[in-house]
Design an enzyme around this catalytic site. Structure first.
Site, PDB file in Angstrom:
ATOM      1  N   HIS A  11       6.101   8.568  -5.070  1.00 23.45           N
ATOM      2  CA  HIS A  11       5.104   7.718  -6.483  1.00 23.45           C
ATOM      3  C   HIS A  11       5.215   8.588  -7.813  1.00 23.45           C
ATOM      4  O   HIS A  11       4.280   9.498  -8.328  1.00 23.45           O
ATOM      5  CB  HIS A  11       3.278   7.805  -6.159  1.00 23.45           C
ATOM      6  CG  HIS A  11       2.388   7.001  -6.092  1.00 23.45           C
ATOM      7  ND1 HIS A  11       2.510   6.807  -7.692  1.00 23.45           N
ATOM      8  CD2 HIS A  11       1.819   7.268  -5.872  1.00 23.45           C
ATOM      9  CE1 HIS A  11       1.688   5.885  -7.454  1.00 23.45           C
ATOM     10  NE2 HIS A  11       1.172   5.604  -6.562  1.00 23.45           N
ATOM     11  N   HIS A  14       1.362   5.966 -12.336  1.00 22.03           N
ATOM     12  CA  HIS A  14      -0.013   5.270 -12.196  1.00 22.03           C
ATOM     13  C   HIS A  14      -1.285   6.736 -12.915  1.00 22.03           C
ATOM     14  O   HIS A  14      -2.291   6.463 -12.255  1.00 22.03           O
ATOM     15  CB  HIS A  14      -0.590   4.756 -10.935  1.00 22.03           C
ATOM     16  CG  HIS A  14       0.445   2.921 -10.914  1.00 22.03           C
ATOM     17  ND1 HIS A  14      -0.501   2.651  -9.326  1.00 22.03           N
ATOM     18  CD2 HIS A  14       0.241   2.303 -11.799  1.00 22.03           C
ATOM     19  CE1 HIS A  14       0.740   1.277  -9.546  1.00 22.03           C
ATOM     20  NE2 HIS A  14       1.194   1.223 -11.099  1.00 22.03           N
ATOM     21  N   TYR A  16      -0.981  10.018 -11.190  1.00 20.86           N
ATOM     22  CA  TYR A  16      -0.272  11.308 -11.102  1.00 20.86           C
ATOM     23  C   TYR A  16       0.603  11.613 -11.857  1.00 20.86           C
ATOM     24  O   TYR A  16       0.694  11.833 -12.674  1.00 20.86           O
ATOM     25  CB  TYR A  16      -0.466  10.196  -9.263  1.00 20.86           C
ATOM     26  CG  TYR A  16      -1.469   9.398  -8.836  1.00 20.86           C
ATOM     27  CD1 TYR A  16      -2.771   9.804  -8.734  1.00 20.86           C
ATOM     28  CD2 TYR A  16      -1.211   7.999  -9.336  1.00 20.86           C
ATOM     29  CE1 TYR A  16      -3.581   9.293  -8.054  1.00 20.86           C
ATOM     30  CE2 TYR A  16      -2.491   7.456  -8.069  1.00 20.86           C
ATOM     31  CZ  TYR A  16      -3.681   7.733  -8.040  1.00 20.86           C
ATOM     32  OH  TYR A  16      -5.082   6.638  -7.885  1.00 20.86           O
ATOM     33  N   GLY A 146       0.185  -7.253 -10.144  1.00 22.22           N
ATOM     34  CA  GLY A 146      -1.012  -8.809 -10.160  1.00 22.22           C
ATOM     35  C   GLY A 146       0.006 -10.422  -9.459  1.00 22.22           C
ATOM     36  O   GLY A 146      -0.521 -11.398 -10.150  1.00 22.22           O
TER      37      GLY A 146
END
Length: 216
Positions: A11, A14, A16, A146
């Site tokens: 990851h 976003h 992090y 989305g």
């Protein structure tokens, strides 16, 4: 790695920790991990090398979000950052083998009439970013952000992506794959339940097709 898992998605998105190294709007380091694109990409590459050395490149994937401004992690040139990551992953794959996929999230903030926080560009700018990264990456390309059933089908059929990832819709639709296959109606998610300590509400109480909502 726990038995039963197919692999690991690193990851790097976003806001992090890995994303905090990548973005020049939040990375103010003055050592070998800050400043230039090469330095800012270093931590992501080190983590990726460590994971693939443990489980193999074919079980390792990477996720990034160069154009998303979240948790104060933003970049002054998302296209340049995205291309820098892609170029370095391409080079890594030449020596270590093909990764499972590269997952890029675009800043598509509108879904079900709700708007996420943070600035975002035009749909044309977002499409250009995603298509440029997809064209440059040598491997399986996954996108998210989305997507609806229609947008997902369009992305794959047009060649803009090999795979489409769904997140929020999976929370509210435990049988999302079947619903998408049948083009059935979808449960709308309740955003306020996304990050709560309740082990049921907003997690396991969304109904399957043909079944009423669970009552607790």
């Amino acid at each position: 790695v726990s038995p039963g898992f197919d692999g690991i998605e690193i990851h790097g998105a976003h806001g992090y920790i890995i994303d905090q190294f990548l973005k020049d709007g939040i990375n103010d380091r003055t050592d070998e991990y800050g400043g230039s694109l090469t330095n800012r990409c270093k931590f992501l590459l080190e983590v990726t090398r460590a994971v693939l050395s443990a489980i193999g490149a074919e079980r390792t994937a990477v996720r990034v979000s160069p154009a998303i401004d979240h948790l104060d992690a933003y970049d002054s040139n998302p296209m340049q950052l995205g291309m820098a990551v892609v170029e370095r992953l391409n080079a890594l794959q030449q020596e270590a083998g093909q990764l499972a996929y590269l997952h890029v999230t675009q800043p598509r903030y509108a879904a079900y009439g709700q708007t996420e926080s943070g600035p975002h560009g035009s749909a044309e700018e977002e499409s250009r970013l995603m298509r440029t990264l997809r064209g440059a990456y040598r491997g399986t390309f996954m996108c998210s952000g989305g997507y609806t059933r229609e947008l997902g089908l369009e992305a794959v059929e047009s060649g803009d992506a090999d795979l489409v990832s769904f997140g929020r819709l999976f929370i509210s639709n435990p049988d999302l794959v079947e619903r998408l296959r049948l083009n059935a109606g979808l449960n709308k998610y309740v955003r306020k339940t996304f990050y709560t300590p309740d082990p049921v509400v907003g997690y396991t109480d969304y109904p399957f097709l043909g079944k009423p909502k669970a009552r607790m």
